[in-house]
Enzyme design. Sequence first.
Site, PDB file in Angstrom:
ATOM      1  N   ASP A   1       0.816  -1.151  -0.074  1.00 38.73           N
ATOM      2  CA  ASP A   1       0.109  -0.169   0.037  1.00 38.73           C
ATOM      3  C   ASP A   1       0.846   1.364   0.156  1.00 38.73           C
ATOM      4  O   ASP A   1       2.037   1.044   0.323  1.00 38.73           O
ATOM      5  CB  ASP A   1      -0.855  -0.039   1.169  1.00 38.73           C
ATOM      6  CG  ASP A   1      -2.173   0.823   0.855  1.00 38.73           C
ATOM      7  OD1 ASP A   1      -3.408   0.509   1.597  1.00 38.73           O
ATOM      8  OD2 ASP A   1      -2.133   1.831   0.133  1.00 38.73           O
TER       9      ASP A   1
HETATM   10  C1  GLC Z   1      -4.668   4.035  -0.221  1.00 40.70           C
HETATM   11  C2  GLC Z   1      -5.520   2.818  -0.104  1.00 40.70           C
HETATM   12  C3  GLC Z   1      -5.340   1.799  -1.216  1.00 40.70           C
HETATM   13  C4  GLC Z   1      -5.030   2.505  -2.489  1.00 40.70           C
HETATM   14  C5  GLC Z   1      -3.585   3.041  -2.405  1.00 40.70           C
HETATM   15  C6  GLC Z   1      -3.421   4.017  -3.587  1.00 40.70           C
HETATM   16  O1  GLC Z   1      -3.695   4.412   0.787  1.00 40.70           O
HETATM   17  O2  GLC Z   1      -5.366   1.978   1.245  1.00 40.70           O
HETATM   18  O3  GLC Z   1      -6.363   0.831  -0.966  1.00 40.70           O
HETATM   19  O4  GLC Z   1      -5.268   1.419  -3.397  1.00 40.70           O
HETATM   20  O5  GLC Z   1      -3.358   4.116  -1.347  1.00 40.70           O
HETATM   21  O6  GLC Z   1      -4.283   5.056  -3.772  1.00 40.70           O
END
Ligand code: GLC
Length: 685
Positions: A232
């Site tokens: 993430d």
């Molecule tokens: C965010 C979310 C994740 C997302 C990623 C990119 O923090 O937790 O679900 O796909 O970052 O935006």
Amino acid sequence: MIEHRIENLLKQMSLAEKISLCHADSKFTTAGIERLGIPRLAMSDGPHGVRQEIAPDSWAPAGWTDDYVTYLPTACALAATWNRDMARRFGDVLGAEARHRGKDIILGPGVNIVRTPVCGRNFEYFGEDPFHVGQMAAEVVRGIQRNDVAACVKHYALNNQEWNRGSVDVIVDERALREIYLPAFERTVRAGAWSVMAAYNKVRGQWCTENEYLVRHILKGEWAFDGVYLSDWGAVHSTDGAARYGLDIEMGTHDTDFEGFHLARAFREAVERGAIAEAVLDDKVRRILRVMIRTGMLDPERRRTGARNVPRHQQTARDIAAEAIVLLKNDGVLPLDMHSVRKIAVIGANATARHAEGGGSSEVKALYEITPLEGLRRKVGRMVEIVHVEGWRDTGHEADQPADDPESEFADALGAARAADAVLVFGGLSHKYDQEDVDRRDIRLPGRQNELIGALVAANPRTAVFLIGGGPVEMPWIDRAPCVVQAWYAGMEGGSAMADIVFGDVNPSGRLPVTFPRRLEDSPAHAIGQYSDVQCEYREGLLVGYRYHDTKEVEPLFPFGHGLSYTTFTYGNLTVDPRTLEIGVDITNDGDREGQEVVQLYVHDAASRLPRPVKELKGFEKVTVAPGETVRARFRLTDRDLSYYDDQAGRWVLEPGEFEVRAGRSAGDIRLVQRFHYGGPPPVR
Ligand code: GLC
């Protein structure tokens, strides 16, 4: 063939080139290797629509004007259809539009179990039951990947709250981990998901981006996952841990200092000095190349170009929304007859609210979004007068100060209600409350909605309350309200679908994918487990959702799997073949109009060495039944469906003995039970 192509590319790569594939080189891309014909790999959110183009070095929109897309109903709505075909169509639309937007990985579906009703991202998840979540999400993955786009199942694992998601340490016992929180990830991985996203939180003291047990032992070991495990955004904390314990791509640690990522310069230097074997790096590169080959990225011509904003995608959005809407209660209010109703009062902030661009990273730049009021107006045209009064403004405050006299406070709304043949209230939540990185403080309706709804149902007995939102709210007025509908975040065609339900062009067939408790304190995470921000101990163990309400006999407001129809069904002739575990049950439509029934099959283990919930969902089939007709729903259970995870033995165990299958309309409405003996030598009678 694929492995040969991988080895051929790998042996041509320099160390620096290998490293460059393992970390971002912009907000949503990783580097290409032009001399080897490897393009940049492009990722995008989100789980219910391809996100607008984001700037390369910040979270700011790139400001494009041609990145509008189809805004699908969110996962909680898709889950409420209990329809695998809808899930596959959902994935097909998402994959085709991601391909058309030039993306190779779409960052969804999210399959975290709904452990607490207050989690801000429950709208992005499928619900509380691991079997139901896994079945539905696996179809989404298949639908996405048939478009040469990798699904990215997230967030692995135990990211069940947003409160302090960046560092909360989840303490969970092995049986709950295996039987509740991992099965949906296992099911989607075994369905062929090409990527998985590491969650922000810790599990048992280790970050999910460097969790040896979850990643090396289970995901890449037991499940033999051969795709890419990516982080993430900003979830990586070290080079050594991330490299050794299985992270393949690091995203989002910095906005611009890409060489400063943990799997960039520091990783290359660690390999150069022999601190980390190059074989560790090679495994990551193989996985990345495997996803690139599977998506067609390395083919001279991409096989698929995708499609975007086409009528069939918008029709899919409407079909899913129509099957997602759950009729919770209906004392004869719906459907309305367009030929006899002259005037309808439409009340509430959510009659005109749009939701696509809210919620955080799952935001969608929708080509359009039809609100409930627009949907109703389009349907009735000049046949019915619609009077719209906002009645309550969504200020974003959890609960406004009580006024002294509802009559004066809601005078306009009450006047319109008294003068109408029927009242439709559109209340509930919005992404001011259902949003990433924030949990709700409680499950009360925000603002003065409870008072407004109470006054409206008193003013006009023909009132239907539509609740927009990602999950349950407390309903202190439920005994006074004759009709309540859960409409979720129903996507760009949500307003059209709601109008179809109101006037009976669609017979509601949605079923709850989560328990609606009477009050938050009745939820297991708050009644038994911890809900906290530093270390969160899942003391409720297996007793999540209906498992808790059944086993502890805590009556919910509406049970898991609940949903009414405009017709009624009876169940008959439940049979079990104890040798093959084939099961059948007859469903008869007693009413005068066609309807869809979601037949749910729960398993009860009459006697087990280890404690088990009273019953667990192990099958569901959605059947269409014409008036007066009988259809037979068929299931086939597996040994795994009857097994529990033995944490001492470290494996799934099927204990021979007496079981029951319980067929019903919901966890709270079991219609037929059949007992049988399974496993081991037949009992001596
Ligand atoms: C965010 C979310 C994740 C997302 C990623 C990119 O923090 O937790 O679900 O796909 O970052 O935006």
